[in-house]
Motif scaffolding. Sequence first.
Motif, PDB file in Angstrom:
ATOM      1  N   PHE A 190      -8.063   8.188   6.132  1.00  0.00           N
ATOM      2  CA  PHE A 190      -8.181   7.971   7.566  1.00  0.00           C
ATOM      3  C   PHE A 190      -7.923   9.272   8.311  1.00  0.00           C
ATOM      4  O   PHE A 190      -7.115  10.091   7.866  1.00  0.00           O
ATOM      5  CB  PHE A 190      -7.173   6.910   8.031  1.00  0.00           C
ATOM      6  N   ASP A 191      -8.567   9.423   9.436  1.00  0.00           N
ATOM      7  CA  ASP A 191      -8.280  10.538  10.322  1.00  0.00           C
ATOM      8  C   ASP A 191      -6.819  10.416  10.761  1.00  0.00           C
ATOM      9  O   ASP A 191      -6.349   9.316  11.071  1.00  0.00           O
ATOM     10  CB  ASP A 191      -9.216  10.477  11.532  1.00  0.00           C
ATOM     11  N   SER A 230      -1.025  16.840   8.152  1.00  0.00           N
ATOM     12  CA  SER A 230      -1.193  18.168   8.763  1.00  0.00           C
ATOM     13  C   SER A 230      -2.564  18.763   8.455  1.00  0.00           C
ATOM     14  O   SER A 230      -2.992  19.711   9.108  1.00  0.00           O
ATOM     15  CB  SER A 230      -0.083  19.114   8.296  1.00  0.00           C
ATOM     16  N   HIS A 231      -3.257  18.197   7.485  1.00  0.00           N
ATOM     17  CA  HIS A 231      -4.616  18.629   7.150  1.00  0.00           C
ATOM     18  C   HIS A 231      -5.663  17.740   7.818  1.00  0.00           C
ATOM     19  O   HIS A 231      -6.850  17.862   7.555  1.00  0.00           O
ATOM     20  CB  HIS A 231      -4.826  18.616   5.639  1.00  0.00           C
ATOM     21  N   GLY A 232      -5.183  16.784   8.646  1.00  0.00           N
ATOM     22  CA  GLY A 232      -6.093  15.930   9.402  1.00  0.00           C
ATOM     23  C   GLY A 232      -6.470  14.628   8.746  1.00  0.00           C
ATOM     24  O   GLY A 232      -7.279  13.881   9.280  1.00  0.00           O
ATOM     25  N   ILE A 233      -5.920  14.340   7.557  1.00  0.00           N
ATOM     26  CA  ILE A 233      -6.251  13.090   6.868  1.00  0.00           C
ATOM     27  C   ILE A 233      -4.989  12.386   6.400  1.00  0.00           C
ATOM     28  O   ILE A 233      -3.955  13.012   6.173  1.00  0.00           O
ATOM     29  CB  ILE A 233      -7.172  13.318   5.646  1.00  0.00           C
ATOM     30  N   VAL A 234      -5.099  11.058   6.267  1.00  0.00           N
ATOM     31  CA  VAL A 234      -4.006  10.263   5.706  1.00  0.00           C
ATOM     32  C   VAL A 234      -4.633   9.315   4.676  1.00  0.00           C
ATOM     33  O   VAL A 234      -5.258   8.327   5.035  1.00  0.00           O
ATOM     34  CB  VAL A 234      -3.257   9.466   6.792  1.00  0.00           C
ATOM     35  N   PRO A 235      -4.486   9.632   3.389  1.00  0.00           N
ATOM     36  CA  PRO A 235      -4.995   8.738   2.347  1.00  0.00           C
ATOM     37  C   PRO A 235      -4.085   7.515   2.182  1.00  0.00           C
ATOM     38  O   PRO A 235      -2.865   7.611   2.317  1.00  0.00           O
ATOM     39  CB  PRO A 235      -4.966   9.583   1.077  1.00  0.00           C
ATOM     40  N   VAL A 236      -4.709   6.375   1.888  1.00  0.00           N
ATOM     41  CA  VAL A 236      -3.991   5.116   1.675  1.00  0.00           C
ATOM     42  C   VAL A 236      -4.566   4.483   0.411  1.00  0.00           C
ATOM     43  O   VAL A 236      -5.785   4.490   0.209  1.00  0.00           O
ATOM     44  CB  VAL A 236      -4.183   4.159   2.875  1.00  0.00           C
ATOM     45  N   VAL A 254       0.856  -1.175   0.000  1.00  0.00           N
ATOM     46  CA  VAL A 254       0.000   0.000   0.000  1.00  0.00           C
ATOM     47  C   VAL A 254       0.897   1.230   0.000  1.00  0.00           C
ATOM     48  O   VAL A 254       2.064   1.159   0.366  1.00  0.00           O
ATOM     49  CB  VAL A 254      -0.957   0.044   1.213  1.00  0.00           C
ATOM     50  N   GLU A 255       0.335   2.330  -0.444  1.00  0.00           N
ATOM     51  CA  GLU A 255       1.039   3.610  -0.432  1.00  0.00           C
ATOM     52  C   GLU A 255       0.259   4.568   0.458  1.00  0.00           C
ATOM     53  O   GLU A 255      -0.961   4.502   0.535  1.00  0.00           O
ATOM     54  CB  GLU A 255       1.154   4.177  -1.847  1.00  0.00           C
ATOM     55  N   VAL A 256       0.988   5.457   1.108  1.00  0.00           N
ATOM     56  CA  VAL A 256       0.415   6.409   2.042  1.00  0.00           C
ATOM     57  C   VAL A 256       0.830   7.814   1.626  1.00  0.00           C
ATOM     58  O   VAL A 256       1.969   8.031   1.210  1.00  0.00           O
ATOM     59  CB  VAL A 256       0.926   6.102   3.468  1.00  0.00           C
ATOM     60  N   ALA A 257      -0.073   8.755   1.731  1.00  0.00           N
ATOM     61  CA  ALA A 257       0.240  10.168   1.477  1.00  0.00           C
ATOM     62  C   ALA A 257       0.301  10.879   2.824  1.00  0.00           C
ATOM     63  O   ALA A 257      -0.612  11.600   3.215  1.00  0.00           O
ATOM     64  CB  ALA A 257      -0.788  10.799   0.555  1.00  0.00           C
ATOM     65  N   ALA A 258       1.395  10.647   3.543  1.00  0.00           N
ATOM     66  CA  ALA A 258       1.542  11.200   4.894  1.00  0.00           C
ATOM     67  C   ALA A 258       1.676  12.721   4.896  1.00  0.00           C
ATOM     68  O   ALA A 258       1.473  13.347   5.934  1.00  0.00           O
ATOM     69  CB  ALA A 258       2.743  10.558   5.584  1.00  0.00           C
ATOM     70  N   ASN A 259       1.998  13.315   3.755  1.00  0.00           N
ATOM     71  CA  ASN A 259       2.137  14.772   3.705  1.00  0.00           C
ATOM     72  C   ASN A 259       0.823  15.496   3.975  1.00  0.00           C
ATOM     73  O   ASN A 259       0.812  16.687   4.278  1.00  0.00           O
ATOM     74  CB  ASN A 259       2.711  15.217   2.356  1.00  0.00           C
ATOM     75  N   LEU A 260      -0.291  14.793   3.923  1.00  0.00           N
ATOM     76  CA  LEU A 260      -1.590  15.421   4.172  1.00  0.00           C
ATOM     77  C   LEU A 260      -2.032  15.297   5.630  1.00  0.00           C
ATOM     78  O   LEU A 260      -3.094  15.797   6.001  1.00  0.00           O
ATOM     79  CB  LEU A 260      -2.652  14.827   3.244  1.00  0.00           C
TER      80      LEU A 260
END
Length: 67
Positions: free
Chosen positions: A48-49, A29-35, A21-27
């Motif tokens: 995810f929150d 700080s905006h309260g979400i983490v897309p996977v 899986v890949e994660v966009a951890a750069n987001l």
Amino acid sequence: MTTENPCWIKSSYSQNGGQCVEVAANLASHGIVPVRDSKDPHGPALSFDASAWSAFVAGVKAGELGA
């Protein structure tokens, strides 16, 4: 949602077996983490929150989720 583009990363523990899986951890700080599924980069992503994602990662690191 934010206008910032996700910066997708894959774990350094991932191998080329296709089970990643890949994660966009750069987001975070905006309260979400897309996977998303790394095999389908144009497919859907789950969001995810950020605090829930942090708790999940902490649980994995602590070995609380089993194998």
